[in-house]
Design an enzyme around this catalytic site. Sequence first.
Site, short mmCIF file in Angstrom:
data_model
loop_
_atom_site.label_atom_id
_atom_site.label_comp_id
_atom_site.label_asym_id
_atom_site.label_seq_id
_atom_site.Cartn_x
_atom_site.Cartn_y
_atom_site.Cartn_z
N SER A 152 199.50 71.82 43.91
CA SER A 152 199.10 73.02 43.20
C SER A 152 199.71 74.25 43.88
O SER A 152 200.92 74.30 44.10
CB SER A 152 197.57 73.08 43.15
OG SER A 152 197.12 74.08 42.29
N ARG A 222 184.42 80.42 39.09
CA ARG A 222 184.48 79.02 39.45
C ARG A 222 184.29 78.11 38.25
O ARG A 222 184.91 77.05 38.14
CB ARG A 222 183.42 78.72 40.50
CG ARG A 222 183.46 77.30 41.03
CD ARG A 222 184.80 76.96 41.63
NE ARG A 222 184.77 75.76 42.42
CZ ARG A 222 185.83 75.24 43.00
NH1 ARG A 222 187.01 75.83 42.88
NH2 ARG A 222 185.75 74.15 43.72
N ASP A 333 197.25 66.67 33.40
CA ASP A 333 197.12 67.98 34.05
C ASP A 333 197.67 69.04 33.09
O ASP A 333 198.88 69.18 32.93
CB ASP A 333 197.92 67.96 35.36
CG ASP A 333 197.80 69.26 36.13
OD1 ASP A 333 197.26 70.25 35.60
OD2 ASP A 333 198.26 69.30 37.29
N HIS A 366 194.21 68.21 36.53
CA HIS A 366 194.81 68.79 37.73
C HIS A 366 194.14 68.26 39.00
O HIS A 366 194.79 68.09 40.03
CB HIS A 366 194.67 70.31 37.65
CG HIS A 366 195.41 71.05 38.72
ND1 HIS A 366 196.76 70.89 38.92
CD2 HIS A 366 195.00 71.93 39.66
CE1 HIS A 366 197.15 71.66 39.94
NE2 HIS A 366 196.09 72.30 40.40
N ASP A 367 192.85 67.97 38.91
CA ASP A 367 192.10 67.43 40.05
C ASP A 367 192.70 66.15 40.61
O ASP A 367 192.41 65.78 41.76
CB ASP A 367 190.66 67.14 39.63
CG ASP A 367 189.70 68.19 40.15
OD1 ASP A 367 190.18 69.19 40.72
OD2 ASP A 367 188.48 68.02 40.00
#
Lengths: 398, 398
Positions: A152, A222, A333, A366-367
Amino acid sequence: MIVTPQTLLFDTPLTLQSGAVLPRYELVYETYGTLNAERSNAVLVCHALNASHHVAGRYADANGQPLPRSEGWWDNLIGPGKPIDTQRWFVIGINNLGSCFGSTGPTHVNPATGEAWGADFPVVTVEDWVHAQARLLDQLGISALAAVVGGSLGGMQTLSWTLQYPQRVRHAVVVASAPNLTAENIAFNEVARRAIVTDPDFHGGHYLRHGTLPRRGLRIARMIGHITYLSDDVMNEKFGRQLKPLNEAAQAGDLDEAVRLAYRYTTQDVEFQIESYLRHQGDKFSEYFDANTYLLITRALDYFDPARHHDGNLSAALAAARAQFLLVSFTTDWRFSPARSREVVKALLDNRRDVSYAEIDAPHGHDAFLLDDPRYHAAVRAYFERQVAQPLASGNRA
Amino acid sequence: MIVTPQTLLFDTPLTLQSGAVLPRYELVYETYGTLNAERSNAVLVCHALNASHHVAGRYADANGQPLPRSEGWWDNLIGPGKPIDTQRWFVIGINNLGSCFGSTGPTHVNPATGEAWGADFPVVTVEDWVHAQARLLDQLGISALAAVVGGSLGGMQTLSWTLQYPQRVRHAVVVASAPNLTAENIAFNEVARRAIVTDPDFHGGHYLRHGTLPRRGLRIARMIGHITYLSDDVMNEKFGRQLKPLNEAAQAGDLDEAVRLAYRYTTQDVEFQIESYLRHQGDKFSEYFDANTYLLITRALDYFDPARHHDGNLSAALAAARAQFLLVSFTTDWRFSPARSREVVKALLDNRRDVSYAEIDAPHGHDAFLLDDPRYHAAVRAYFERQVAQPLASGNRA
């Protein structure tokens, strides 16, 4: 693996990309494994938004026993016998400037005023971070890195390393990253920043002076982030349209109550599981993360764009790189999509660089770059064993 | 086409899905075209989140002249000679309960207290809206509709019409919609709601009593919404990574200034064009939209799920429908993706319903349903000319 963070003080001023000068600063870092006599086995790991120098291993309690749940954020990838094997590599994690996890940042004292920097902490860029990391490596006596690794925003730093210090990087491993943010990415960052900045407890970034914290804004920031880190598929699988009160009643065996609670018909209570999850993530984050750091790091993300000084031509921008590359992306992602990694691959091939590319069919969005998908970890392991471990003569174009 | 809204008062209590009872209420509506003698040419249009009864035509000023920029939200689709031709069809737009555009909602007076309903306005569902719309049609003497048409949340109402009143709907046109929201959709709604509810000016939904408006929260909610209405591609095309101050200086011919302003190195100023656009959209929205209405409408979106009472089996849920269907989706719509429309198509085909389906390759994301893409409009026009205009005997299974 028990680890301990260390701190280095830098008394020489650092001129930032903006022109601002940081008169003195500290960087916190950790190392894993042993630097060999040739000083040729160092691997630098760059961190992303919500991470730090604590990349691998665990911290110890007063009796020297490992603290539970104190694993570094990439502990599944880095350690003895792991894909990046600390029995072979000397791995370094450095907390970036502007962070709230130890290195000098907005919560630290501005020597000019004797008060916390707050919103006056200068804007830092990916290039500034890389510059500061290079200074720390100078202090450690490491002139060249076997590899730089990052996911990232960490991948952006990795890419930047190969351009700012092409002679110091033999291999670059760029995971789930992009050559710059899309307008949509910037848009999500902007909404998160607006949520923080318009929180009445933000006080223009000087909340510490006012004894407050803009927790409301951080929570929203968040929550937005979390949605974009996951894929639609994995969210549906994990939470679907499950109703939280219904599930709770069903688990307690009270099916009549479960049916009655199927919908609560409210607008503010938690009704769906996904709401409960997001609120929990937002609450946790707002307790430990600094709002000014959030603003600084998302801005560094927005700014990063090595092609900017080359009329948007990424191939021209990457001509300076001398490293060999491994790029990894994940199919689901949507924040840093495979297409963005392929842009980097293409630009490197245009420059006849050695590039390996793995596109992992993983459901986690993306995680995924933080999870231990076996194909992903196998690709990183193979790259380190076959490419990074090669003798310098055959492995490096520099 | 000059149009005027009308209001109908309902004195008979309406029992909502939650069990709450609305003792009396008003619905605002507009009509375009003429109801034929057989009362068989009525077309109902259902609106989405940020829309109203004002579907087509323009309002008049004091001199009877059309007011500039007063076009209805689907004016490009509906009017004389347009795909839904008001020379042939009698089109009806109804503002839904809980709205802030005229029909009874949270800003209206609660007869029980003499004060604005605010947060005490009962939660309304898609089914409640359809029920109220049916009552209004009763008053207009319309027992059966030639068609119900809606996009997005309006498409959910259209689908619900075919299930709640199968005998009253000959054709259903469902555009850019879904049989329910995914966890990701609910998540975006939840973040928007949290931004509103945690705004200190929200006062538990009774901001009107406090003489305030939760504008900060509404701005964030709208910014999130806007990102999800557009596609990544169209955002990149419209805004890309363009820097606003640089563009302004360049337009003023000051290229030295433009270069100097390339990056401002701030975290709170507008730097990228996309930031300016989003802030503007958020500011505008927060001036006219009611926060409690936002909460109610997003909750109605979350709740809608006709398969819920059929163990998640959509085919079983749609077995009650008798209408013929046209479904339309847009390739770049990631909020209500084509896959979701295809689920509806499949469930209808499982029930041997007549279904037409058009998947339009449009770059504009979810917003495409409001734009005048020629292929999309041609599909709607063809469906109305060839299917809806067919004599009842051959066109209706009811």
